[in-house]
Design a protein around this motif. Structure first.
Motif, PDB file in Angstrom:
ATOM      1  N   GLU B  18     101.600  93.661 -67.171  1.00 22.90           N
ATOM      2  CA  GLU B  18     101.023  94.864 -66.561  1.00 22.90           C
ATOM      3  C   GLU B  18      99.748  94.479 -65.823  1.00 22.90           C
ATOM      4  OE1 GLU B  18     100.696  98.635 -68.843  1.00 22.90           O
ATOM      5  OE2 GLU B  18      98.549  98.447 -68.451  1.00 22.90           O
ATOM      6  N   VAL B  19      99.576  95.055 -64.649  1.00 24.76           N
ATOM      7  CA  VAL B  19      98.385  94.790 -63.840  1.00 24.76           C
ATOM      8  C   VAL B  19      97.726  96.123 -63.505  1.00 24.76           C
ATOM      9  CG1 VAL B  19      97.530  93.916 -61.642  1.00 24.76           C
ATOM     10  CG2 VAL B  19      99.394  92.724 -62.810  1.00 24.76           C
ATOM     11  N   THR B  20      96.426  96.186 -63.661  1.00 24.91           N
ATOM     12  CA  THR B  20      95.683  97.390 -63.305  1.00 24.91           C
ATOM     13  C   THR B  20      94.574  97.037 -62.325  1.00 24.91           C
ATOM     14  OG1 THR B  20      96.122  98.441 -65.441  1.00 24.91           O
ATOM     15  CG2 THR B  20      94.306  99.315 -64.143  1.00 24.91           C
ATOM     16  N   LEU B  21      94.626  97.687 -61.180  1.00 31.34           N
ATOM     17  CA  LEU B  21      93.598  97.508 -60.163  1.00 31.34           C
ATOM     18  C   LEU B  21      92.706  98.739 -60.166  1.00 31.34           C
ATOM     19  CD1 LEU B  21      95.914  96.217 -57.274  1.00 31.34           C
ATOM     20  CD2 LEU B  21      94.965  94.952 -59.211  1.00 31.34           C
ATOM     21  N   SER B  75      89.565 105.422 -59.533  1.00 32.00           N
ATOM     22  CA  SER B  75      91.020 105.464 -59.367  1.00 32.00           C
ATOM     23  C   SER B  75      91.600 104.137 -59.823  1.00 32.00           C
ATOM     24  CB  SER B  75      91.394 105.704 -57.906  1.00 32.00           C
ATOM     25  OG  SER B  75      92.792 105.664 -57.719  1.00 32.00           O
ATOM     26  N   THR B  76      92.828 104.186 -60.304  1.00 30.78           N
ATOM     27  CA  THR B  76      93.528 102.974 -60.706  1.00 30.78           C
ATOM     28  C   THR B  76      94.898 102.916 -60.060  1.00 30.78           C
ATOM     29  OG1 THR B  76      94.475 104.029 -62.673  1.00 30.78           O
ATOM     30  CG2 THR B  76      92.380 102.850 -62.949  1.00 30.78           C
ATOM     31  N   LEU B  77      95.342 101.705 -59.813  1.00 35.35           N
ATOM     32  CA  LEU B  77      96.703 101.436 -59.367  1.00 35.35           C
ATOM     33  C   LEU B  77      97.298 100.470 -60.382  1.00 35.35           C
ATOM     34  CD1 LEU B  77      98.922 101.683 -57.129  1.00 35.35           C
ATOM     35  CD2 LEU B  77      97.932  99.637 -56.100  1.00 35.35           C
ATOM     36  N   LYS B  78      98.390 100.887 -60.991  1.00 38.11           N
ATOM     37  CA  LYS B  78      98.978 100.084 -62.054  1.00 38.11           C
ATOM     38  C   LYS B  78     100.368  99.622 -61.653  1.00 38.11           C
ATOM     39  CE  LYS B  78      98.090 101.411 -66.207  1.00 38.11           C
ATOM     40  NZ  LYS B  78      98.038 102.131 -67.501  1.00 38.11           N
ATOM     41  N   ILE B  79     100.674  98.395 -61.981  1.00 33.56           N
ATOM     42  CA  ILE B  79     102.002  97.838 -61.750  1.00 33.56           C
ATOM     43  C   ILE B  79     102.526  97.353 -63.099  1.00 33.56           C
ATOM     44  CG2 ILE B  79     103.421  96.225 -60.431  1.00 33.56           C
ATOM     45  CD1 ILE B  79     101.019  95.870 -58.521  1.00 33.56           C
ATOM     46  N   GLN B  80     103.656  97.904 -63.520  1.00 31.93           N
ATOM     47  CA  GLN B  80     104.224  97.554 -64.817  1.00 31.93           C
ATOM     48  C   GLN B  80     105.736  97.705 -64.792  1.00 31.93           C
ATOM     49  OE1 GLN B  80     103.513  96.266 -67.658  1.00 31.93           O
ATOM     50  NE2 GLN B  80     105.276  96.953 -68.889  1.00 31.93           N
ATOM     51  N   PRO B  81     106.500  96.636 -64.954  1.00 32.27           N
ATOM     52  CA  PRO B  81     106.060  95.248 -65.032  1.00 32.27           C
ATOM     53  C   PRO B  81     105.867  94.651 -63.646  1.00 32.27           C
ATOM     54  CG  PRO B  81     108.441  95.369 -65.255  1.00 32.27           C
ATOM     55  CD  PRO B  81     107.953  96.791 -65.112  1.00 32.27           C
ATOM     56  N   SER B  82     105.020  93.672 -63.534  1.00 33.10           N
ATOM     57  CA  SER B  82     104.766  93.049 -62.232  1.00 33.10           C
ATOM     58  C   SER B  82     105.855  92.030 -61.903  1.00 33.10           C
ATOM     59  CB  SER B  82     103.393  92.377 -62.230  1.00 33.10           C
ATOM     60  OG  SER B  82     103.316  91.410 -63.259  1.00 33.10           O
TER      61      SER B  82
END
Lengths: 113, 115
Positions: B18-21, B75-82
């Protein structure tokens, strides 16, 4: 496509020469904006021209907008090596698209000293 | 004001993680945009918010991507799964009440590499 299409994709000139970049689009817009991006950095706003304007100047920058042809041009006069960057046009206030700000693919400008 | 602040500047992660920007817009701006930039696809608008509300997420590539704006300053942008194809530079931008009728201010971007 709502995206602006830029021409040329790449431009190489000598310092002191003028650089002209063009942007064409297909939709109705409220304004057209130009941004600059140095390598590895974020985009920086240069100039905004509204749909009821035909020409705008800012320092060495001159922007024109022809809404009948749906095209815009960015002219950089007396270019400098420091002008080397990518330049993007962006469509703002797109008809029926609310708050979208859509960018073109960009023109990569190289100014040789 | 310090401008739009994004974190981290660089992120390297393994596929499946998981990635959170993160993004902090300029104070007083109520439009927030998330863009993704790649060589192949250029600068793509993923989603934008107005007054913390997502207005258009039609650019979000798939369900693995999600974005939130819990308050006006974050604000966040999440990618799961990357996945490796998510590798790109992700930009956050904000603008004032007139949104796309005025200039947008960009953060420095997060360079994401998924291996």
């Amino acid at each position: 496509s709502q995206q602006g299409e830029e021409d040329p994709q790449a431009l190489s000139i000598q310092e002191g020469e003028n650089a002209t970049m063009n942007c064409s689009y297909k939709t109705s817009i409220n304004n057209l904006q130009w941004y600059r991006q140095n390598s590895g950095r974020g985009l920086v706003h240069l100039i905004l021209i509204r749909s009821n304007e035909r020409e705008k100047h800012s320092g060495r920058l001159r922007v024109t907008l022809d809404t009948s042809k749906k095209s815009s041009s960015l002219l950089i006069t007396a270019s400098r090596a420091a002008d080397t960057a990518s330049y993007f046009c962006a469509l703002g206030g797109i008809y029926n698209q609310g708050g979208k700000l859509i960018f073109g693919q960009g023109t990569e400008l190289s100014v040789k000293p | 004001d310090a401008g739009v602040i994004q974190s981290p500047r660089h992120e390297v992660t393994e596929m499946g993680q998981e990635v959170t920007l993160r993004c902090k817009p300029i104070s007083g701006h109520d439009y927030l945009f998330w863009y993704r930039q790649t060589m192949m696809r250029g600068l793509e608008l993923l989603i934008y918010f107005n007054n913390n509300v997502p207005i258009d997420d039609s650019g979000m590539p798939e369900d693995r991507f999600s974005a939130k704006m819990p308050n006006a300053s974050f604000s966040t942008l999440k990618i799961q799964p990357s996945e490796p194809r998510d590798s790109a530079v992700y930009f956050c931008a904000s603008s004032s009440s007139w949104g796309p009728l005025t200039e947008a201010f960009f953060g420095q971007g997060t360079r994401l590499t998924v291996v």
